[in-house]
Design an enzyme around this catalytic site. Structure first.
Site, PDB file in Angstrom:
ATOM      1  N   TYR A   1     -18.326  31.968  -1.597  1.00  9.67           N
ATOM      2  CA  TYR A   1     -19.781  31.987  -1.803  1.00  9.67           C
ATOM      3  C   TYR A   1     -20.279  30.552  -1.954  1.00  9.67           C
ATOM      4  CZ  TYR A   1     -19.060  36.906  -3.334  1.00  9.67           C
ATOM      5  OH  TYR A   1     -18.707  38.230  -3.439  1.00  9.67           O
ATOM      6  N   SER A   2     -21.262  30.069  -1.340  1.00  9.02           N
ATOM      7  CA  SER A   2     -22.125  30.635  -0.322  1.00  9.02           C
ATOM      8  C   SER A   2     -21.993  29.778   0.929  1.00  9.02           C
ATOM      9  CB  SER A   2     -23.569  30.615  -0.808  1.00  9.02           C
ATOM     10  OG  SER A   2     -23.750  31.310  -2.024  1.00  9.02           O
TER      11      SER A   2
END
Length: 315
Positions: free
Chosen positions: A53-54
């Site tokens: 993420y991300s």
């Protein structure tokens, strides 16, 4: 608030798991801190993220979410009060899905650095490359558990066959066992989990923490036509639920929400919490109003009539 014990561990989690997938994506650091502060102020203690993420924001290596959580942990000085879960194995713009020992040993140190902590409470196999022997993956976990870097392990996107093989290998070779399962499960995505994973969760004593527990926001009730997708950067993910079954589920949620003076998202999460072995649905919020509705779920007790209505609409 009653907490749940995660698998056969000494970890006790409040029954909502805050997902960090929006940190560094739809939320900057300041807004992320606000959500994290409100979550813990509500008495909740379980935070979920992943090393990938991300990455999709800039096509990079990921880690933005872990960095934000790490900065928050350092600023608040509350690490010992929290259960921090992160994941390894997922693909980013830099590397493919990889559950090899080499990758795990490298990745855990990178996650620890970003999280600014000495240990990870729950470390998930995020995705399975389906070629690394399960014993190799578990041996890597054994090494980092013995070194104190990780306390316990969990499984996310692993096939039922490979999950079963992992438990067989754990038993045969005395290797760590998965204590938690994070599957795709919600009111409009029931069949695959209930047929293939629920029996395994029961058999092996895994606590279940469903992701996409609100079906990309569809079960919040805010997406009722294609015109509504512009309400969120993630709105398009709800498109596949605009069908007869989806509308039937929304109608049931509306009826029960009105009965309990609650929000559809609260009811949808309360339904999940009423399912066997489900401990804490993973949720994410981009503002405090959304978060308030999500955190209300453990306090909503659905009666048999409510559950029957939801089960019928979602079958």
């Amino acid at each position: 608030m009653e907490k749940i014990k995660i698998g056969q561990t000494d970890l006790e989690a409040a029954p909502i798991n805050l997902g960090g997938n929006v940190f560094g994506w739809t939320l900057d650091e300041k807004k992320s801190f606000e959500i994290l502060d409100a979550f813990t102020a509500g008495g909740f203690n379980f935070i979920d993220t992943a090393d990938m993420y991300s990455f999709w924001v800039d096509g990079g290596s990921g880690g933005q979410s872990e960095k934000i959580i790490g900065a928050w942990l350092k600023a608040r000085g509350n690490r010992e009060n929290l259960i921090i879960a992160t994941k390894v194995g997922g693909a980013t713009g830099v590397h493919p899905i990889d559950t090899s020992k080499k990758h795990i040993l490298k990745s855990v140190d990178e996650s620890l650095k970003r999280l600014q902590t000495d240990y990870i409470d729950l470390y998930y196999t995020h995705y399975d490359d389906e070629k690394t022997p399960v014993e190799e993956t578990l041996e890597a976990y054994n090494e980092i558990i013995k070194s104190g870097k990780v306390r316990y392990i969990g499984a996310s996107n692993i096939s039922p066959e490979r999950l079963t093989a992992s438990f067989d290998a754990s038993e045969k070779y005395g290797l760590p066992k998965y204590q938690a399962l994070q599957p795709h499960y919600n009111l409009v995505e029931r069949a695959y989990y209930e047929t293939n994973y629920a029996p395994l969760a029961e058999k092996y004593g895994m606590s279940v923490f469903p992701y996409w527990s609100l079906a990309s926001g569809f079960l919040s009730g805010k997406y009722r036509s294609e015109a509504d997708f512009s309400k969120s950067i993630r709105g398009g993910g709800a498109a596949k639920y605009l069908n007869e079954k989806g509308f039937a589920v929304l109608a049931a949620l509306d009826k029960i929400s009105e009965k309990h003076q609650s929000a559809p998202s609260t009811v949808a999460l309360a339904w999940l919490l009423a399912q066997p072995n489900v401990g804490a649905p993973v949720v994410s919020a981009t503002n405090l109003f959304q978060l308030e509705g999500l955190l209300a779920a453990p306090g909503l007790s659905l009666d048999n009539e409510d559950l029957a209505l939801l089960n019928e609409a979602s079958k």
